[in-house]
Scaffold this active site. Structure first.
Site, PDB file in Angstrom:
ATOM      1  N   HIS A 190       0.811  -1.220   0.000  1.00 16.47           N
ATOM      2  CA  HIS A 190       0.000   0.000   0.000  1.00 16.47           C
ATOM      3  C   HIS A 190       0.844   1.270   0.000  1.00 16.47           C
ATOM      4  O   HIS A 190       0.412   2.302  -0.495  1.00 16.47           O
ATOM      5  CB  HIS A 190      -1.014  -0.042   1.149  1.00 16.47           C
ATOM      6  CG  HIS A 190      -2.158  -0.941   0.799  1.00 16.47           C
ATOM      7  ND1 HIS A 190      -2.191  -2.255   1.188  1.00 16.47           N
ATOM      8  CD2 HIS A 190      -3.250  -0.747   0.013  1.00 16.47           C
ATOM      9  CE1 HIS A 190      -3.287  -2.813   0.684  1.00 16.47           C
ATOM     10  NE2 HIS A 190      -3.939  -1.930  -0.033  1.00 16.47           N
ATOM     11  N   ARG A 249     -15.489   1.072  -2.126  1.00 18.30           N
ATOM     12  CA  ARG A 249     -15.301  -0.257  -1.551  1.00 18.30           C
ATOM     13  C   ARG A 249     -15.497  -0.171  -0.052  1.00 18.30           C
ATOM     14  O   ARG A 249     -15.003   0.741   0.598  1.00 18.30           O
ATOM     15  CB  ARG A 249     -13.878  -0.736  -1.868  1.00 18.30           C
ATOM     16  CG  ARG A 249     -13.582  -2.076  -1.270  1.00 18.30           C
ATOM     17  CD  ARG A 249     -12.220  -2.560  -1.674  1.00 18.30           C
ATOM     18  NE  ARG A 249     -11.156  -1.850  -0.984  1.00 18.30           N
ATOM     19  CZ  ARG A 249      -9.867  -2.108  -1.168  1.00 18.30           C
ATOM     20  NH1 ARG A 249      -9.492  -3.021  -2.051  1.00 18.30           N
ATOM     21  NH2 ARG A 249      -8.946  -1.459  -0.498  1.00 18.30           N
ATOM     22  N   GLU A 295     -10.510 -11.202  -5.683  1.00 20.21           N
ATOM     23  CA  GLU A 295      -9.091 -11.084  -5.319  1.00 20.21           C
ATOM     24  C   GLU A 295      -8.607 -12.272  -4.504  1.00 20.21           C
ATOM     25  O   GLU A 295      -7.474 -12.302  -4.045  1.00 20.21           O
ATOM     26  CB  GLU A 295      -8.827  -9.758  -4.600  1.00 20.21           C
ATOM     27  CG  GLU A 295      -9.726  -9.482  -3.412  1.00 20.21           C
ATOM     28  CD  GLU A 295      -9.459  -8.130  -2.765  1.00 20.21           C
ATOM     29  OE1 GLU A 295      -8.411  -7.515  -3.012  1.00 20.21           O
ATOM     30  OE2 GLU A 295     -10.313  -7.684  -1.985  1.00 20.21           O
ATOM     31  N   ASN A 299      -3.748  -7.206  -7.020  1.00 19.29           N
ATOM     32  CA  ASN A 299      -2.701  -7.099  -5.992  1.00 19.29           C
ATOM     33  C   ASN A 299      -2.798  -8.272  -5.034  1.00 19.29           C
ATOM     34  O   ASN A 299      -1.800  -8.909  -4.693  1.00 19.29           O
ATOM     35  CB  ASN A 299      -2.863  -5.797  -5.195  1.00 19.29           C
ATOM     36  CG  ASN A 299      -2.890  -4.588  -6.094  1.00 19.29           C
ATOM     37  OD1 ASN A 299      -2.443  -4.673  -7.230  1.00 19.29           O
ATOM     38  ND2 ASN A 299      -3.410  -3.479  -5.610  1.00 19.29           N
ATOM     39  N   ASP A 300      -4.013  -8.549  -4.599  1.00 15.88           N
ATOM     40  CA  ASP A 300      -4.198  -9.680  -3.700  1.00 15.88           C
ATOM     41  C   ASP A 300      -4.326 -10.994  -4.462  1.00 15.88           C
ATOM     42  O   ASP A 300      -3.852 -12.018  -4.000  1.00 15.88           O
ATOM     43  CB  ASP A 300      -5.436  -9.454  -2.816  1.00 15.88           C
ATOM     44  CG  ASP A 300      -5.118  -8.542  -1.652  1.00 15.88           C
ATOM     45  OD1 ASP A 300      -4.054  -8.737  -1.028  1.00 15.88           O
ATOM     46  OD2 ASP A 300      -5.890  -7.619  -1.378  1.00 15.88           O
ATOM     47  N   CYS A 307      -9.122  -3.387 -10.721  1.00 16.73           N
ATOM     48  CA  CYS A 307      -8.632  -2.222  -9.986  1.00 16.73           C
ATOM     49  C   CYS A 307      -7.306  -2.506  -9.293  1.00 16.73           C
ATOM     50  O   CYS A 307      -6.805  -1.678  -8.548  1.00 16.73           O
ATOM     51  CB  CYS A 307      -9.679  -1.731  -8.988  1.00 16.73           C
ATOM     52  SG  CYS A 307     -10.148  -2.973  -7.779  1.00 16.73           S
TER      53      CYS A 307
HETATM   54  C1  PEP Z   1      -6.191  -5.464  -4.936  1.00 18.99           C
HETATM   55  O1  PEP Z   1      -6.009  -6.313  -4.076  1.00 18.99           O
HETATM   56  O2  PEP Z   1      -5.843  -5.606  -6.128  1.00 18.99           O
HETATM   57  C2  PEP Z   1      -6.832  -4.188  -4.589  1.00 18.99           C
HETATM   58  C3  PEP Z   1      -7.147  -3.309  -5.507  1.00 18.99           C
HETATM   59  O3  PEP Z   1      -7.062  -3.919  -3.273  1.00 18.99           O
HETATM   60  P1  PEP Z   1      -5.930  -3.459  -2.232  1.00 18.99           P
HETATM   61  O4  PEP Z   1      -4.693  -3.124  -3.029  1.00 18.99           O
HETATM   62  O5  PEP Z   1      -6.437  -2.281  -1.499  1.00 18.99           O
HETATM   63  O6  PEP Z   1      -5.752  -4.661  -1.375  1.00 18.99           O
HETATM   64 MG    MG Z   2      -7.034  -6.180  -2.193  1.00 19.13          MG
END
Ligand code: PEP
Ligand code: MG
Length: 579
Positions: free
Chosen positions: A188, A332, A430, A453-454, A501
């Site tokens: 993050h 979200r 995710e 990302n996750d 996203c």
């Molecule tokens: C993700 O996991 O891709 C996502 C957009 O959420 P975050 O990065 O906030 O976990």
């Molecule tokens: Mg995520």
């Protein structure tokens, strides 16, 4: 001169004087003292406490926000807590520990007791005691952390690591670039750096050991290289590269208002990911068609003490919806936990990434969840709101959150509180299990958004924030691509739109592949919008489909990565200048 290569996290060029910052607790010297030196040690302790009390009083005067002032006030009371201070003094005079050791020993005992409490407010006091103990130890050891939220000159911040909350409060005017010893591209902290448009390199290993405060530092956020104490010819070369890059960025601005349409007419939605409302002007300037992800948890992270009230949240959501002027806004629901610990929520775990986060937290803390849903629904009258749930792992979990949403809607109807009955509801995909059963999930929601990302982290079992295994974090892993394709196909079979996203959506090298796989919507940090738009406007959908199909024939990330990079470099002249 010293050159260190890390992982590029946020593009751009910047130079300036280094400011060193240590997020981690510094090691206090721990030693036994000679009984003859007890008085000297007690005096040093008294002085350190006095200085901390005076500094904290000054800090308290400067706070206008009552919430923040309350925290500082708690610190002030703790610094003057006679029992705490007496116990530390006893450790010096009876156990002959030096002052730093005595503070650490007494504080850790106290923290263990507080953390074992069933009462959340008492558990939270543990953090306050750790913070004040660090203040006093810092004073005794003459080691202090600079305050990076208010600076009076431009700097390049070189730190071991930063917390998302530290990123939120840092002085964005004066911090021109960041270099971190640790971190992964989708941590993050890295996401924030891109959102704030601060050139940033992570995973530098030991930059903090190789840099001194005040050293001249060059940061190339595109290649992931920092140069410490550069020789003049290197500085000159750096300026030339910076100018070329700036020209490229300026040229891109011309396409902000043009649609993201391929040469053969396939239209894509390009939206922005934001954490705070002040990112909206940048998103609009870069032509965002909406907000694809508003990470609402940052409202909770900005507030210390208690979660934001329904009214505070309502105002925040309304502000974003109004600012977007009827463009769709996906908010979200809170995704706390994982690497986003929030004070006051009582989340403290050994394995937070696989633990109590996002909807798992909301399904237990329904009180907090309901307040957020009420605020969201009420705000839906002020624009085009989409509500999205994070970290859904299966059908039952989705049913549970949809059930609560329906209950909250019913509550509002009964109380005659208006909201948009047609507000769209979607889920993030995710977690691999959700991707695998996305055909079932698609029947229950209005849209999907893939959180790569996750999804990558959980599919490859690689911590997204750990630089040691960053080489394994592979968006082009054939397993990841198969999951993405499966989710896109399942969404289309159910006739719902499918977006992404995760950070992959904003990577220019992924753009043609994702378009060819059939993604409808790309959501990314505002700074990435123009580059992706340019690429999508220069291809045909047919060509992208063929390209994506070819990528899927490879059996390893390395082969796919090589194929994509070579193809993109051949196809787009401008890619080498930014990569
Ligand atoms: C993700 O996991 O891709 C996502 C957009 O959420 P975050 O990065 O906030 O976990
Ligand atoms: Mg995520």
């Amino acid at each position: 001169m010293r050159i260190i290569n890390g992982i590029p996290a946020s593009g751009g060029f910047a130079d300036g004087k280094a400011l060193l910052y240590s997020h981690h607790h510094f090691e206090a010297v721990k030693e036994k003292i000679d009984p003859d030196n007890v008085d000297k040690e007690l005096l040093a302790l008294d002085n350190a406490f006095k200085i901390c009390i005076t500094n904290t009083e000054k800090l308290l005067e400067s706070f206008k926000d009552p919430e923040q002032a309350a925290i500082v006030e708690t610190h002030l009371i703790m610094l003057q807590d006679p029992e705490y201070v007496e116990e530390i003094k006893d450790s010096i005079s009876i156990r002959f520990l030096n002052a730093c050791w005595a503070i650490e020993s007494v504080t850790s005992g106290l923290v263990a007791t507080l953390q074992a409490s069933d009462v959340e407010m008492i558990r939270d006091r543990a953090i306050d005691f750790i913070e004040i103990s660090e203040l006093v130890i810092g004073e005794l050891s003459n080691v202090k952390r600079p305050d990076i939220s208010v600076l009076d000159e431009d700097v390049v911040l070189i730190a071991d690591s930063l917390m998302p909350t530290e990123m939120l409060t840092l002085d964005r005017k004066h911090i021109k670039a960041i270099g971190l010893d640790t971190g992964g591209r989708t941590s993050h902290v890295a996401i924030f750096a891109r959102s704030f448009n601060i050139p940033t390199i992570i995973g530098l290993g030991s930059a903090t050991n190789k840099t001194h405060n005040g050293d001249e530092v060059l940061v190339n956020g595109n290649s992931g290289r920092i140069t410490i104490r550069p020789e003049w010819n290197v500085s000159k070369e750096f300026s030339v590269m910076r100018d070329i890059y700036q020209t490229h960025v300026d040229e891109l601005k011309d396409i902000a208002s043009l649609p993201s349409v391929t040469l053969d007419g396939r239209l894509f939605e390009l939206k922005a990911n934001i954490e705070t409302a002040d990112e909206i002007p940048g998103a609009i300037t870069n032509g965002a068609n909406g907000i694809g992800l508003f990470r609402s948890e940052f409202l909770y992270m900005q507030k210390t003490g208690a979660p934001p009230t329904e009214e505070e949240q309502f105002q925040a959501y309304k502000k974003v919806l109004e600012a977007m002027d009827n463009r769709p806004v996906t908010i979200r629901t809170i995704d706390v936990g994982g690497d986003k610990a929030v004070k006051g929520m009582g989340i403290s775990e050994d394995n937070p990434i696989l633990g109590w986060r996002a909807v798992r937290f909301c399904l237990e803390r329904k009180d907090i969840f309901r307040i957020q849903l009420r605020a969201l629904l009420r705000s839906s009258l002020y624009g085009k709101l989409h509500i999205m749930f994070p970290m859904i792992s299966g059908n039952d979990e989705l049913d549970s959150v949809l059930f609560i949403l329906e209950q909250v809607k019913q509550e509002l109807r009964s109380a005659k509180i208006p909201f948009d009955e047609n507000v769209k509801v979607g889920t993030m995909i995710e977690v691999p299990s959700a991707a695998l059963i996305s055909d079932h999930l698609a029947k229950k929601v209005d849209f999907f958004s893939i959180g790569t990302n996750d999804l990558i982290q959980y599919t490859i079992a690689v911590d997204r924030g750990n630089e040691k295994i960053a080489y394994l974090y592979q968006p082009f892993h054939p397993g990841v691509l198969r999951l993405i394709k499966l989710v896109i196909d399942n969404a289309h079979a159910a006739n719902i739109p499918i977006g992404m996203c995760g950070e992959m959506a904003g990577d220019p090298f992924s753009a043609v592949l994702l378009a060819g796989l059939g993604l409808d919507e790309f959501s990314m940090s505002p700074s990435a919008l123009l580059e992706v738009r340019k690429i999508l406007r220069e291809i045909s959908y047919k060509e992208a489909q063929e390209f994506a199909a070819h990528c899927l024939t490879y059996d390893s990330s390395k082969k796919i990565d090589k194929y994509i990079r070579e193809w993109m470099h051949d196809r787009f002249d401008h890619i080498p200048t930014i990569g």
